[in-house]
Motif scaffolding. Sequence first.
Motif, PDB file in Angstrom:
ATOM      1  N   ALA A 265       0.799  -1.208   0.000  1.00 51.51           N
ATOM      2  CA  ALA A 265       0.000   0.000   0.000  1.00 51.51           C
ATOM      3  C   ALA A 265       0.838   1.268   0.000  1.00 51.51           C
ATOM      4  O   ALA A 265       0.346   2.341  -0.358  1.00 51.51           O
ATOM      5  CB  ALA A 265      -0.936  -0.005   1.207  1.00 51.51           C
ATOM      6  N   SER A 266       2.112   1.188   0.393  1.00 49.74           N
ATOM      7  CA  SER A 266       2.931   2.391   0.448  1.00 49.74           C
ATOM      8  C   SER A 266       3.420   2.839  -0.925  1.00 49.74           C
ATOM      9  O   SER A 266       3.970   3.923  -1.059  1.00 49.74           O
ATOM     10  CB  SER A 266       4.152   2.151   1.341  1.00 49.74           C
ATOM     11  OG  SER A 266       5.043   1.243   0.733  1.00 49.74           O
ATOM     12  N   SER A 267       3.264   1.994  -1.929  1.00 50.28           N
ATOM     13  CA  SER A 267       3.693   2.209  -3.316  1.00 50.28           C
ATOM     14  C   SER A 267       5.202   2.033  -3.493  1.00 50.28           C
ATOM     15  O   SER A 267       5.696   2.084  -4.609  1.00 50.28           O
ATOM     16  CB  SER A 267       3.264   3.576  -3.856  1.00 50.28           C
ATOM     17  OG  SER A 267       4.131   4.608  -3.429  1.00 50.28           O
ATOM     18  N   PHE A 283      13.081   1.101  -3.287  1.00 48.46           N
ATOM     19  CA  PHE A 283      12.854   1.709  -4.593  1.00 48.46           C
ATOM     20  C   PHE A 283      11.703   2.708  -4.511  1.00 48.46           C
ATOM     21  O   PHE A 283      10.701   2.468  -3.826  1.00 48.46           O
ATOM     22  CB  PHE A 283      12.535   0.636  -5.647  1.00 48.46           C
ATOM     23  CG  PHE A 283      13.658  -0.334  -5.877  1.00 48.46           C
ATOM     24  CD1 PHE A 283      14.820   0.069  -6.524  1.00 48.46           C
ATOM     25  CD2 PHE A 283      13.572  -1.644  -5.429  1.00 48.46           C
ATOM     26  CE1 PHE A 283      15.856  -0.826  -6.744  1.00 48.46           C
ATOM     27  CE2 PHE A 283      14.599  -2.547  -5.640  1.00 48.46           C
ATOM     28  CZ  PHE A 283      15.749  -2.124  -6.301  1.00 48.46           C
ATOM     29  N   ALA A 284      11.855   3.808  -5.217  1.00 47.03           N
ATOM     30  CA  ALA A 284      10.871   4.896  -5.169  1.00 47.03           C
ATOM     31  C   ALA A 284       9.480   4.386  -5.526  1.00 47.03           C
ATOM     32  O   ALA A 284       9.314   3.474  -6.332  1.00 47.03           O
ATOM     33  CB  ALA A 284      11.282   6.014  -6.120  1.00 47.03           C
ATOM     34  N   GLY A 285       8.473   4.994  -4.892  1.00 53.89           N
ATOM     35  CA  GLY A 285       7.102   4.562  -5.088  1.00 53.89           C
ATOM     36  C   GLY A 285       6.598   4.747  -6.510  1.00 53.89           C
ATOM     37  O   GLY A 285       7.080   5.579  -7.268  1.00 53.89           O
ATOM     38  N   ILE A 310       1.345  -0.275 -14.886  1.00 56.76           N
ATOM     39  CA  ILE A 310       2.664  -0.156 -15.513  1.00 56.76           C
ATOM     40  C   ILE A 310       3.601  -1.168 -14.865  1.00 56.76           C
ATOM     41  O   ILE A 310       3.572  -1.354 -13.644  1.00 56.76           O
ATOM     42  CB  ILE A 310       3.236   1.273 -15.338  1.00 56.76           C
ATOM     43  CG1 ILE A 310       2.325   2.293 -16.012  1.00 56.76           C
ATOM     44  CG2 ILE A 310       4.648   1.367 -15.913  1.00 56.76           C
ATOM     45  CD1 ILE A 310       2.755   3.732 -15.766  1.00 56.76           C
ATOM     46  N   VAL A 311       4.425  -1.832 -15.684  1.00 55.10           N
ATOM     47  CA  VAL A 311       5.438  -2.751 -15.181  1.00 55.10           C
ATOM     48  C   VAL A 311       6.764  -1.999 -15.083  1.00 55.10           C
ATOM     49  O   VAL A 311       7.210  -1.391 -16.058  1.00 55.10           O
ATOM     50  CB  VAL A 311       5.597  -3.983 -16.093  1.00 55.10           C
ATOM     51  CG1 VAL A 311       6.743  -4.859 -15.605  1.00 55.10           C
ATOM     52  CG2 VAL A 311       4.294  -4.780 -16.130  1.00 55.10           C
ATOM     53  N   TYR A 312       7.384  -2.057 -13.909  1.00 50.00           N
ATOM     54  CA  TYR A 312       8.672  -1.386 -13.684  1.00 50.00           C
ATOM     55  C   TYR A 312       9.770  -2.444 -13.571  1.00 50.00           C
ATOM     56  O   TYR A 312       9.581  -3.467 -12.887  1.00 50.00           O
ATOM     57  CB  TYR A 312       8.622  -0.581 -12.383  1.00 50.00           C
ATOM     58  CG  TYR A 312       7.674   0.598 -12.427  1.00 50.00           C
ATOM     59  CD1 TYR A 312       8.140   1.883 -12.651  1.00 50.00           C
ATOM     60  CD2 TYR A 312       6.312   0.415 -12.213  1.00 50.00           C
ATOM     61  CE1 TYR A 312       7.266   2.979 -12.672  1.00 50.00           C
ATOM     62  CE2 TYR A 312       5.430   1.489 -12.232  1.00 50.00           C
ATOM     63  CZ  TYR A 312       5.911   2.747 -12.469  1.00 50.00           C
ATOM     64  OH  TYR A 312       5.043   3.823 -12.497  1.00 50.00           O
ATOM     65  N   LEU A 313      10.896  -2.238 -14.226  1.00 49.53           N
ATOM     66  CA  LEU A 313      12.052  -3.110 -14.147  1.00 49.53           C
ATOM     67  C   LEU A 313      13.192  -2.369 -13.434  1.00 49.53           C
ATOM     68  O   LEU A 313      13.527  -1.237 -13.809  1.00 49.53           O
ATOM     69  CB  LEU A 313      12.523  -3.553 -15.535  1.00 49.53           C
ATOM     70  CG  LEU A 313      11.604  -4.521 -16.296  1.00 49.53           C
ATOM     71  CD1 LEU A 313      12.177  -4.794 -17.666  1.00 49.53           C
ATOM     72  CD2 LEU A 313      11.438  -5.811 -15.512  1.00 49.53           C
ATOM     73  N   ARG A 314      13.770  -3.016 -12.425  1.00 47.57           N
ATOM     74  CA  ARG A 314      14.844  -2.392 -11.661  1.00 47.57           C
ATOM     75  C   ARG A 314      16.005  -3.373 -11.542  1.00 47.57           C
ATOM     76  O   ARG A 314      15.804  -4.560 -11.259  1.00 47.57           O
ATOM     77  CB  ARG A 314      14.340  -2.004 -10.260  1.00 47.57           C
ATOM     78  CG  ARG A 314      13.199  -0.989 -10.281  1.00 47.57           C
ATOM     79  CD  ARG A 314      12.726  -0.714  -8.863  1.00 47.57           C
ATOM     80  NE  ARG A 314      11.777   0.377  -8.804  1.00 47.57           N
ATOM     81  CZ  ARG A 314      10.454   0.212  -8.823  1.00 47.57           C
ATOM     82  NH1 ARG A 314       9.949  -0.999  -8.944  1.00 47.57           N
ATOM     83  NH2 ARG A 314       9.646   1.258  -8.745  1.00 47.57           N
ATOM     84  N   ALA A 315      17.221  -2.890 -11.738  1.00 47.52           N
ATOM     85  CA  ALA A 315      18.411  -3.722 -11.588  1.00 47.52           C
ATOM     86  C   ALA A 315      18.678  -3.976 -10.112  1.00 47.52           C
ATOM     87  O   ALA A 315      18.574  -3.062  -9.297  1.00 47.52           O
ATOM     88  CB  ALA A 315      19.614  -3.028 -12.236  1.00 47.52           C
ATOM     89  N   VAL A 316      18.991  -5.227  -9.757  1.00 54.55           N
ATOM     90  CA  VAL A 316      19.263  -5.581  -8.367  1.00 54.55           C
ATOM     91  C   VAL A 316      20.641  -6.251  -8.267  1.00 54.55           C
ATOM     92  O   VAL A 316      21.234  -6.643  -9.250  1.00 54.55           O
ATOM     93  CB  VAL A 316      18.179  -6.525  -7.800  1.00 54.55           C
ATOM     94  CG1 VAL A 316      16.861  -5.804  -7.726  1.00 54.55           C
ATOM     95  CG2 VAL A 316      18.044  -7.789  -8.631  1.00 54.55           C
TER      96      VAL A 316
END
Length: 316
Positions: A265-267, A283-285, A310-316
Motif C-alpha cells: 500500500a505504500s507504493s 525503490f521509489a514509489g 505499468i510494469v517497472y524493471l529495476r536492476a538488483v
Amino acid sequence: VGDLYAGNLAAFLESEELVWGDIRRVLEQQWQRLSLRERSLLYWLAIERAPIPIAQIAANFVPRLAPHLLLETLHTLQRRGLVEAIATEPAGTEPSALHFSLQNLMMELTTNLLIDTIALELIEETFDVVLRFPLMRAQSVEYIRLTQRRLLLTPIAQRLVATFGKNGVRRKLQQLLTLLHTIQAKPVGYGAANLLHLALALQLDITDWDFSALPIWQADLRQRNLSALNFAQADFVNTLFLEQFQAMLTLAISPDGRLLAAGGASSDVQLWQLHSGQLLQRFAGQGRWVWAVAYSPDQRWLASAGADCIVYLRAV
C-alpha cells in the motif's frame, strides 16, 4: 548427577550448571597457551553459537586478519581439538563447505571467560575486548540473537548491577560512553553498541546519552524509541532499526533464496537480505499500490506492477 544430585536428572538440568571436574583444569591450561589471535577466534565462535564458514569468521575480525593468518590459526586450533569442522550438504548449485564451531565444553569455557573479561573491563574502565567483540549481533538469526542475549548480555548486565547497584550502573555506563569519545585513535568497533545493548537490557533511562561520531556496529535498535539520543555523524554498520510500513500485498524471494522483495500500500518496493532482515534498498514509489513483484531467472532484474497498470524493471 549420581554424586551431587542422587541420580535426580531433573534437578541437575534445573541447575543449568555443568560439573567440569578435572576437564576444566585441562581446558584452562590449553587456554593459557593460546596466542591472542587464537583466543580471538575462539571468542568469535562462542559469540556466533552455531557453525559458521571461514568467510564469516574473517568478516567478523576487528581489525581484519590476513587470510593466511586466519587459515593458519584455524588449522592449529582444529589440530588441538578445540575447534571442530562440520561439512554442510550441497545446496542447489552451491558446493558443500566446511563450517566451524567449538566443542561443547570449550564453548562453555570460552563463553565464561568472555563474560569475565568484558565485565572486568567495564568495571575497571579498561577498553580492549569490549571494543573488539559484540555481546549481541544484530545480523544473527533470531534464535541465535536471543541466545546471545541470554548467555552473554544478561550475565554481564547482572554482574554490573551486583557491583554498582541499579542506580550506580547507569552512571557507570554513561561514564564509559564519555570515555569512548576520548579514544578515537583506537579501533572502537563494537564498544558503543555493547554499552547501548547493556543499557537497553537493564531498561535504563538513556534519553540524554551522546553517541555522536561513534561506530554503532551490530546494534539492534528495534526495542525502544531512541529518537531523543544523539547519533549525529555516528557510523551505523549492520544495525537494525524499527521500521514502519503499510500493508504488504506481495512478496517474492530471489532464485538463490537470499533476497526478499515486497510491495504494497505504500507504493514503494523494498528489498531485504532474507537471512538477516537487513533492509538493502527501497525503490521509489510507483504512485499507486503495488500488486505484484517478481525476479528474473538470472536475478539481475526485479519487476513490479500495480494499480497504475505499468510494469517497472529495476536492476538488483
